[in-house]
Design an enzyme around this catalytic site. Structure first.
Site, short mmCIF file in Angstrom:
data_model
loop_
_atom_site.label_atom_id
_atom_site.label_comp_id
_atom_site.label_asym_id
_atom_site.label_seq_id
_atom_site.Cartn_x
_atom_site.Cartn_y
_atom_site.Cartn_z
N THR A 172 0.79 -1.17 0.00
CA THR A 172 -0.01 -0.12 0.34
C THR A 172 0.99 1.48 -0.12
O THR A 172 2.00 1.13 -0.04
CB THR A 172 -0.98 -0.06 0.98
OG1 THR A 172 -1.94 1.08 0.90
CG2 THR A 172 -0.41 -0.17 2.61
N GLY B 276 -4.74 10.45 -11.01
CA GLY B 276 -3.45 9.60 -10.31
C GLY B 276 -3.42 8.29 -10.37
O GLY B 276 -4.27 7.61 -11.37
N GLY B 277 -2.77 7.45 -9.73
CA GLY B 277 -2.74 6.00 -9.74
C GLY B 277 -4.14 5.31 -9.58
O GLY B 277 -4.18 4.44 -10.48
N ALA B 278 -5.02 5.53 -8.86
CA ALA B 278 -6.34 5.23 -8.61
C ALA B 278 -7.11 5.21 -9.85
O ALA B 278 -7.76 4.27 -10.43
CB ALA B 278 -6.87 5.72 -7.63
N LYS C 263 3.33 1.50 -3.79
CA LYS C 263 2.49 0.62 -4.80
C LYS C 263 3.53 0.92 -6.21
O LYS C 263 3.57 -0.23 -6.95
CB LYS C 263 1.29 1.27 -5.29
CG LYS C 263 0.42 0.57 -4.12
CD LYS C 263 -0.79 1.00 -4.34
CE LYS C 263 -2.07 0.51 -3.53
NZ LYS C 263 -3.43 0.54 -3.75
N ASN D 189 -0.28 -4.04 -6.02
CA ASN D 189 -0.92 -3.99 -4.68
C ASN D 189 -0.85 -5.36 -4.02
O ASN D 189 -1.23 -5.61 -2.95
CB ASN D 189 -2.30 -3.44 -4.54
CG ASN D 189 -3.30 -4.45 -5.10
OD1 ASN D 189 -2.99 -5.21 -6.23
ND2 ASN D 189 -4.48 -4.52 -4.42
N GLY E 128 -16.15 2.95 -1.68
CA GLY E 128 -15.07 2.11 -2.06
C GLY E 128 -14.99 0.94 -1.16
O GLY E 128 -13.90 0.13 -1.30
N ASP F 237 -6.61 -3.71 -7.57
CA ASP F 237 -7.52 -2.72 -7.25
C ASP F 237 -8.53 -2.43 -8.54
O ASP F 237 -9.77 -2.44 -7.94
CB ASP F 237 -6.67 -1.26 -7.11
CG ASP F 237 -5.88 -1.40 -5.65
OD1 ASP F 237 -6.29 -2.25 -4.96
OD2 ASP F 237 -4.87 -0.68 -5.73
P1 ATR Z 1 -3.80 7.90 -5.90
O1 ATR Z 1 -2.72 6.91 -6.14
O2 ATR Z 1 -4.78 7.66 -4.65
O3 ATR Z 1 -4.83 8.22 -7.08
P2 ATR Z 1 -2.35 10.28 -6.56
O4 ATR Z 1 -1.76 9.67 -7.81
O5 ATR Z 1 -1.70 11.04 -5.82
O6 ATR Z 1 -3.09 9.18 -5.38
O7 ATR Z 1 -3.60 11.09 -7.10
C1 ATR Z 1 -4.40 11.90 -6.62
C2 ATR Z 1 -5.66 12.46 -7.18
O8 ATR Z 1 -6.32 13.60 -6.49
C3 ATR Z 1 -5.10 13.40 -8.47
O9 ATR Z 1 -6.10 13.31 -9.53
C4 ATR Z 1 -5.11 14.52 -7.83
O10 ATR Z 1 -4.88 15.79 -8.80
P3 ATR Z 1 -3.67 16.43 -9.07
O11 ATR Z 1 -3.23 15.56 -10.62
O12 ATR Z 1 -3.92 17.72 -10.02
O13 ATR Z 1 -2.64 16.69 -8.33
C5 ATR Z 1 -6.42 14.65 -7.14
N1 ATR Z 1 -6.26 15.46 -6.02
C6 ATR Z 1 -5.70 15.76 -4.79
N2 ATR Z 1 -6.04 16.95 -4.14
C7 ATR Z 1 -6.74 17.31 -4.95
C8 ATR Z 1 -7.66 18.72 -4.91
N3 ATR Z 1 -7.46 19.48 -3.63
N4 ATR Z 1 -8.41 19.25 -5.87
C9 ATR Z 1 -8.56 18.56 -6.75
N5 ATR Z 1 -7.86 17.25 -7.07
C10 ATR Z 1 -7.11 16.84 -6.18
#
Ligand code: ATR
Length: 276
Positions: free
Chosen positions: A67, A133-135, A71, A92, A240, A107
């Site tokens: 986690t 992002g990753g998810a 990852k 994961n 989720g 996932d």
């Molecule tokens: P994960 O693996 O959980 O997807 P991540 O790769 O860090 O984590 O991605 C986080 C996602 O949440 C991204 O799409 C991020 O947007 P950015 O690419 O612009 O950073 C989004 N996110 C996080 N905080 C945010 C906020 N305050 N407003 C809008 N989007 C946000």
């Protein structure tokens, strides 16, 4: 359950890891299937990941979940990575096959299983995915592959474009949109951003865009402000928790080749959420 000299060890590595729901869920599954194994949490700092992965071979740890924040970083440390996990860029689940470490990602498939179980069909539907992002990589890949018409919106547009290009290389088509309102009447909205982790986060989509007939999904496994708002409006929702359950079910199958007790695992997760 008695731990003997023959008991196999499975684990989760992450930092932090103490709030993980996976140990009670997986231990319940091992007990109920009669498999002589335990599942333990290991808090592994970033700089210790390499040593931790090598220790799987040395200690004969049979399988693991990975986690935050490991990852992606774990990928170059493995002997083999499943094609879907390689595309997603995140692992994961690790299977230790006689010292040969194979990485998987359960996932995205877990999310799809949670949709299936809830009777939510993406095929032919307009699906707005918030975040890149990753998810989002995992979810967009499977939703597009299942025939959903995927639209991706992300705060940082360049990241969404880059995800879109990668999906295109897999012959999957998606559209990148500048704002959440650019998709006319999405039938399904999926929040993959971290907005909602904290109860005073703003909604990832303006509330007026939540409309009758929509299904609103969040990958966060409790009812976020988004899910609560959607429920208030009488919309169909999915948090989720199902994804968490099914990613664990799929990991268990990869480790043991056996069908785990899904309902028992679900009960454990619900028990854990009630304790928080
Ligand atoms: P994960 O693996 O959980 O997807 P991540 O790769 O860090 O984590 O991605 C986080 C996602 O949440 C991204 O799409 C991020 O947007 P950015 O690419 O612009 O950073 C989004 N996110 C996080 N905080 C945010 C906020 N305050 N407003 C809008 N989007 C946000």
């Amino acid at each position: 359950m008695e731990i003997t000299g023959k008991t196999s060890v499975y684990c989760i590595i992450g930092y932090p890891v103490e709030h993980s729901f996976s140990p009670p869920m997986q231990n319940a599954a091992f007990r109920s299937t009669g498999i002589d194994a335990v599942y333990v949490p290991f808090q592994v700092k970033r700089g210790d990941l390499h040593t931790a992965i090598n220790s799987f071979r040395a200690l004969g740890i049979r399988g693991a979940n990975v986690t935050v924040p490991h990852k992606s970083d774990v990928i170059p440390l493995l002997d083999e990575v499943d094609g879907e996990a390689a595309f997603i860029g995140a692992v994961n689940t690790i299977v230790n096959k006689d010292g040969h470490l194979i990485g998987y990602n359960t996932d995205g498939r877990g999310f799809m299983e949670s949709l299936r179980e809830a009777g939510i069909v993406v095929k032919g539907k307009k699906v707005l995915i918030l975040g890149a992002g990753g998810a989002s990589r995992a979810v967009s890949f499977y939703v597009a592959r299942a025939g959903g018409r995927v639209f991706i919106h992300n705060r940082t547009k360049s990241r969404a474009i880059s995800l879109g290009e990668d999906l295109m290389k897999e012959n999957l088509s998606v559209e990148i949109v500048d704002s959440q309102g650019d998709v006319i009447d999405p039938e399904i909205v999926i929040n993959t951003t971290s907005l909602g982790l904290s109860s005073n986060d703003p909604l990832p989509i303006p509330p007026h865009l939540l409309r009758p007939g929509q299904t609103i999904c969040d990958l966060i496994y409790w009812d976020t402000p988004l899910i609560k708002e959607a429920k208030n409006k009488g919309l169909r929702t999915l948090n989720g928790l199902g994804m968490l359950l099914w990613q664990g079910v799929l990991a268990f199958k990869l480790w043991t080749g056996m069908e785990p007790p899904v309902d028992l695992m679900r009960e454990k997760l619900i028990e854990m959420t009630e304790k928080v």
